[in-house]
Design a protein around this motif. Structure first.
Motif, PDB file in Angstrom:
ATOM      1  N   THR A 231       0.669  -1.149  -0.477  1.00  0.00           N
ATOM      2  CA  THR A 231       0.650  -0.335  -0.245  1.00  0.00           C
ATOM      3  C   THR A 231       1.277   1.443   0.339  1.00  0.00           C
ATOM      4  OG1 THR A 231      -0.212  -0.522   1.908  1.00  0.00           O
ATOM      5  CG2 THR A 231      -1.589  -0.503   1.390  1.00  0.00           C
TER       6      THR A 231
ATOM      7  N   GLU B 153      -1.804   5.920   4.417  1.00  0.00           N
ATOM      8  CA  GLU B 153      -2.576   5.086   3.176  1.00  0.00           C
ATOM      9  C   GLU B 153      -3.343   5.917   2.309  1.00  0.00           C
ATOM     10  OE1 GLU B 153      -2.523   1.736   5.037  1.00  0.00           O
ATOM     11  OE2 GLU B 153      -1.064   1.808   5.540  1.00  0.00           O
TER      12      GLU B 153
ATOM     13  N   THR C 278      -5.699   3.738  -0.383  1.00  0.00           N
ATOM     14  CA  THR C 278      -6.412   3.199  -1.195  1.00  0.00           C
ATOM     15  C   THR C 278      -7.374   3.305  -1.843  1.00  0.00           C
ATOM     16  OG1 THR C 278      -8.087   3.277   1.144  1.00  0.00           O
ATOM     17  CG2 THR C 278      -6.318   1.518   0.856  1.00  0.00           C
TER      18      THR C 278
END
Lengths: 329, 314
Positions: A140, A147, A149
């Motif tokens: 990731t 993060e 995503t």
């Protein structure tokens, strides 16, 4: 420089706005397009500006991907991972470039292709890294502010790198070194007579292209989470080559456009038929036989033609007046 | 991006035994000789490919990446003929004729339009490889196919306690025969003289009144026929499977690079080297077999950039 900055800002704006006006599936697809755009632009540099046709450019791409996939077991730091991807593909380019650049044209192509095949065979036999079945990695992206995503997040991440590489390439091509490189392609003898060493400039371009492809490969993993020896296959190398051609060789932005058209077309056609390689091959042959350049050449042609039309329509009344007078007299 | 499945099969698995390293003394020698025969047979097939590739490039300055497709298509065509009840020799002759006609059509329709532009040639021939590969996949399917060994050679020769498959010996004999015929053709005949002169300076040959178009077509068809012949011969040994054209193409390209463009003698010697390194590399270090050939190629290019017997400047 001013022009490069202007086009980069324009591109940045497009990348920023685009995901909000297209459908979610298109955003997903565009993420891939952006990665391949970086990859195709790097090949476009050595093919369109350096005159070095390479069917094995996917070696650097695949190496970047493998590097990130393998190293992601030990660290999640994206700066380190992408840095390593660039470094490894740079080293590979250094070695292969040293051997391949001594030769021109087809010989260059054969040698780079042979190198890529070696990587293909080694990776497909390496049981340790998955062999033929490939190697899946869970990575990731995290640049230090959370993060990434979501699809849009990934899109912006790829978009950022795309615009960055575009800008750097534009700078390089407009710099004296880029001009010398293009001069080499057009008339190497003359450039040598002017005192330039062709190998140095070609090597430099090859290294830039190699590390860019490595970066693209590293980014590719963040989207697919999977590597396999197919990254090193001739199919991959040929596909990138066709992207460059569809888009327009000899331009910076052309290959990126070509990548877009190619990925879009591939997704569209693959839903309808299994005979994608056949259609791809026919596309290759058609492009060669038509000899019309790529999409960007078409756009340039249309825009200059339109401009001429526009100018002539403004001048038309004057012409008519003159003609009318001539007829009257 | 859809990643294409890797369909590579290792064709020499039959010779790779897990007991390689425990063989002792006489067994070791026998093993070595048996593999030498395999290596030589493979080398001869590579030579038939590389000879055509090399002369087409040397004379026409065309890099025919579709040469491997001729090789594998000939195998497939011969397979179909032999399945329909013909014997091996007749199907071989027919397959070579079919591929030669096919090559003539391709040369006239497509290849003749891309003289002079390297990138066009690469694109066109890569496109051809994709089209032909996918058509072959469509017609013959993705399974591993092989032509049955002709009845004439379907036995093993016993010699001082060792057995040799007769068919491999036959392939080696054919390779050597063709090397000799090519040498004779190149060195002793009038046509060979024209071809040799053409490799050195095509413009001068055309200025002397020879019809360049006919020479080009002739050489292209001859090269394709050589590849087709090799393809049919390889049918009982290597078989046919998708993506094989790339494998055989890259190997014969390495042969051409090592041997030098436009030289049949170079192609012969280089194919022996590559054949041996390939077979023995696969046995002793399967993962890095290709890397050995490769290191060799790099070393030779470092010393002599035109290859061992290169006549054409790269």
């Amino acid at each position: 420089m001013k022009k490069a900055l202007l086009s980069t800002i324009l591109l940045l704006m497009t990348v920023l706005i685009l995901p909000h006006i297209i459908s979610p599936f298109m955003v997903y697809l565009s993420t891939e397009i952006l990665v391949f755009a970086i990859f195709a632009m790097s090949l476009g540099l050595i093919m369109g500006f350096g005159g070095m046709p390479s069917l094995g450019h996917c070696a650097q791409f695949g190496l970047g991907a493998y590097t990130v996939a393998i190293l992601s077991e030990y660290t999640a730091n994206i700066y380190l991972l992408l840095g390593a991807a660039i470094l490894i593909s740079l080293c590979f380019s250094l070695v292969t470039g040293y051997i391949a650049i001594r030769n021109k044209g087809v010989f260059f192509l054969m040698i780079t292709l042979a190198f890529t095949q070696v990587l293909f065979l080694i990776t497909s036999r390496m049981k340790f890294w998955g062999g033929n079945d490939g190697y899946s990695a869970s990575v990731t992206a995290n640049f230090g502010f959370g993060e990434i995503t979501s699809n849009i997040g990934l899109f912006y991440m790829m978009g950022f790198f795309f615009v960055l590489t575009y800008f750097l390439l534009k700078l390089f091509v407009n710099a004296p070194a880029g001009k010398v490189l293009k001069g080499m392609m057009e008339n190497e003898g003359r450039m040598i007579a002017l005192g330039y060493n062709p190998k140095t400039y070609k090597m430099f371009a090859y290294l830039i292209a190699g590390s860019m492809a490595g970066l693209a490969g590293g980014l590719y993993i963040y989207k697919t989470q999977f590597v396999s020896p197919a990254l090193f296959s001739v199919h991959m190398g040929a596909e990138v080559m066709i992207m460059v051609f569809i888009g327009g060789m000899g331009t910076i932005f052309g290959p990126a456009l070509g990548a877009g058209a190619f990925v879009f077309l591939q997704n569209y056609i693959s839903t309808m038929t299994d005979r994608w390689p056949l259609i791809l091959g026919l596309l290759f042959i058609a492009i060669v036989l038509l000899k019309r350049g790529g999409i960007l050449h078409l756009i340039q042609f249309v825009s200059t033609f339109g401009l001429k039309l526009f100018k002539s329509s403004r001048n038309a009344p004057v012409d008519k007046q003159v003609k009318g007078k001539e007829q009257a007299s | 991006m859809i990643l294409h499945p890797c369909l590579f099969k290792k064709y020499t698995e039959e010779v790779i035994s897990s007991k390689v390293f425990i063989l002792k003394g006489v067994e070791q020698v026998e093993f070595f000789i048996a593999n030498t025969v395999s290596g030589l047979a493979y080398a001869m097939l590579l030579f038939l490919m590389a000879a055509g590739l090399s002369i087409i490039f040397g004379l026409m300055k065309i890099m025919n990446l579709a040469h491997g497709s001729f090789f594998i298509l000939a195998g497939y065509v011969a397979y179909s003929f032999s399945r329909s009840g013909m014997n091996f020799w007749l199907s071989m002759v027919l397959a070579v004729i079919v591929i030669s006609i096919f090559a003539l059509i391709i040369e006239k329709l497509l290849i003749s339009r891309v003289h002079g532009s390297e990138t066009d040639q690469v694109l066109l021939t890569v496109g051809l490889v994709f089209v032909l590969g996918d058509l072959a996949l469509w017609i013959w399917g993705g399974n591993f196919l092989s032509i049955p060994v002709p009845a004439l050679f379907d036995y093993s020769l016993d010699f001082v306690g060792m057995t040799f498959p007769a068919y491999r010996l036959f392939v080696i004999a054919m390779g050597i025969l063709f090397a000799f015929v090519l040498w004779y053709f190149e060195a002793k005949t009038r046509v060979g003289m024209i071809v040799r002169a053409g490799v050195d300076d095509m413009e001068m040959v055309s200025a002397l009144g020879f019809n360049v178009k006919i020479i080009f077509s002739g050489v292209f068809i001859f090269g394709a026929a050589l590849a087709a012949f090799g393809g049919v011969l390889s049918g009982p040994i290597l078989g046919m499977y998708p993506m094989m054209e790339w494998e055989i193409l890259v190997n014969s390209m390495i042969v051409v690079i090592i041997g030098g463009l436009g030289s049949w003698k170079g192609a012969f010697i280089a194919s022996m080297i590559v054949g041996f390194v390939d077979i023995f590399g696969r046995i002793y270090m399967p993962t890095f077999a290709m890397a050995f050939i490769f290191i060799l190629m790099v070393a030779i290019l470092m010393v002599k950039p035109t290859g061992l017997f290169g006549r054409v400047e790269s």
